[in-house]
Design a protein around this motif. Sequence first.
Motif, short mmCIF file in Angstrom:
data_model
loop_
_atom_site.label_atom_id
_atom_site.label_comp_id
_atom_site.label_asym_id
_atom_site.label_seq_id
_atom_site.Cartn_x
_atom_site.Cartn_y
_atom_site.Cartn_z
N VAL A 1 -12.20 -50.31 -15.65
CA VAL A 1 -12.78 -51.15 -14.62
C VAL A 1 -14.02 -51.66 -15.28
O VAL A 1 -14.58 -52.78 -14.74
CB VAL A 1 -13.28 -49.85 -13.46
N LYS A 2 -14.78 -51.00 -16.05
CA LYS A 2 -16.14 -51.58 -16.82
C LYS A 2 -15.38 -52.58 -17.61
O LYS A 2 -16.21 -53.78 -17.62
CB LYS A 2 -16.52 -50.45 -17.82
N ILE A 3 -14.31 -52.92 -18.12
CA ILE A 3 -13.84 -53.78 -18.98
C ILE A 3 -13.53 -54.93 -17.89
O ILE A 3 -13.91 -56.30 -18.25
CB ILE A 3 -12.46 -53.57 -19.60
N PHE A 4 -12.93 -54.76 -16.88
CA PHE A 4 -12.69 -55.62 -15.80
C PHE A 4 -13.88 -56.55 -15.32
O PHE A 4 -14.07 -57.60 -15.26
CB PHE A 4 -11.73 -55.09 -14.57
N ASN A 5 -14.86 -55.33 -14.94
CA ASN A 5 -16.03 -56.03 -14.32
C ASN A 5 -17.01 -56.79 -15.52
O ASN A 5 -17.67 -58.06 -15.39
CB ASN A 5 -17.13 -55.09 -14.07
N LEU B 1 -13.69 -39.26 -0.30
CA LEU B 1 -13.37 -38.95 -1.81
C LEU B 1 -13.57 -40.33 -2.56
O LEU B 1 -13.25 -40.17 -3.84
CB LEU B 1 -11.81 -38.47 -2.07
N LEU B 2 -14.07 -41.29 -2.21
CA LEU B 2 -14.39 -42.43 -2.82
C LEU B 2 -15.10 -42.15 -3.99
O LEU B 2 -16.46 -41.72 -3.58
CB LEU B 2 -14.51 -43.45 -2.13
N GLY B 3 -15.28 -42.65 -5.12
CA GLY B 3 -16.15 -42.63 -6.08
C GLY B 3 -16.28 -41.01 -6.87
O GLY B 3 -17.51 -40.75 -7.43
N GLU C 1 -5.07 -46.93 -16.25
CA GLU C 1 -5.06 -47.63 -14.75
C GLU C 1 -6.16 -48.25 -14.19
O GLU C 1 -7.51 -47.77 -14.54
CB GLU C 1 -5.01 -46.15 -13.95
N VAL C 2 -6.06 -49.34 -13.85
CA VAL C 2 -7.32 -50.34 -13.61
C VAL C 2 -7.07 -50.62 -11.64
O VAL C 2 -8.15 -50.57 -11.20
CB VAL C 2 -7.30 -51.60 -14.35
N ILE C 3 -5.97 -50.88 -11.39
CA ILE C 3 -6.16 -51.18 -9.87
C ILE C 3 -6.55 -50.19 -8.94
O ILE C 3 -7.65 -50.49 -8.18
CB ILE C 3 -4.56 -51.63 -9.44
N LEU C 4 -6.15 -48.99 -8.90
CA LEU C 4 -6.43 -48.08 -8.26
C LEU C 4 -7.85 -47.52 -8.31
O LEU C 4 -8.60 -47.34 -7.58
CB LEU C 4 -5.64 -46.61 -8.44
N SER C 5 -8.32 -47.51 -9.80
CA SER C 5 -9.67 -47.36 -9.97
C SER C 5 -10.54 -48.35 -9.46
O SER C 5 -11.63 -47.95 -9.09
CB SER C 5 -9.68 -47.23 -11.65
N LEU C 6 -10.06 -49.63 -9.47
CA LEU C 6 -11.15 -50.75 -8.96
C LEU C 6 -11.50 -50.30 -7.37
O LEU C 6 -12.38 -50.52 -6.98
CB LEU C 6 -10.39 -52.04 -8.98
#
Length: 261
Positions: A217-221, A125-127, A200-205
């Motif tokens: 996630v895009k912002i974090f990267n 289920l990843l991605g 949500e960012v932690i789970l999404s990463l």
Amino acid sequence: MTSKRVLGVFAVLIVIWLIVPTLVIVPMSFNEASSFNFPPKGFSTRWYENFFTDPSWLKALFSSLQVAVITMIVATAVGVLAALGLSKVRFRGKGLVEGYFLLPLIVPGIVLAVGLYSLFLRLDLLGTLPGFVLAHTIVSMPLVITNVMASLQGLDPRLEQASASLGAGKVRTFFSIILPLIAPGVTAGALFAFVTSFDEVILSLFIQSPSLQTLPVKIFNSVTQTNDPTVAAVAVITMLTSVIVMLIAQFATRKRKRPVS
């Protein structure tokens, strides 16, 4: 009276101290230079234009909205059913069951993310969109349950009895009597679920993939790997979206607290 004024001033100072670091990003988003300098040098809307013209940013925005909307629908449906069940049954250990449903609010996000990563890796289920929706529903559903249960506590059980005495079944009673009365709580819970999923960012990463990457996630990267000031503009847009949705949820919550005539 003096102590109340001192306490009020202290509270205002605390609020300002918490808000100012967040508001600094607003002038930075209009910086003309290609950097995160503060104060900004010159005024420009180039970073907002870059966000709305860059396919990668727009794809991430669409992915976040898609996941957030589906998560809101799923979390609201499941959360309402769970709240109804918890409000009607009485059994030993009910408190433990309620605590179990609220556990995602207590468990550190990184612990939950590692656990879901291991599980999703086995389930392939990843991605994937179902994986994102399932993960975000887990952390969003407790907010729905909390708001709906608060609405159900103010519901007069005699209304259901009156509906049943008139020949209405449980399904019709729910949609005709219960749901309209708890609608403000359901609306607030749904909006909280949307904001939680959207931010949500932690789970999404942990569960992201190159083909499915949400906006946080895009912002974090972008912050960790590049030096693109577009992040400041995106952060302002995301912050405004979250604030607007939260204000709507707050309005719905206040409406819920009004006595039913």
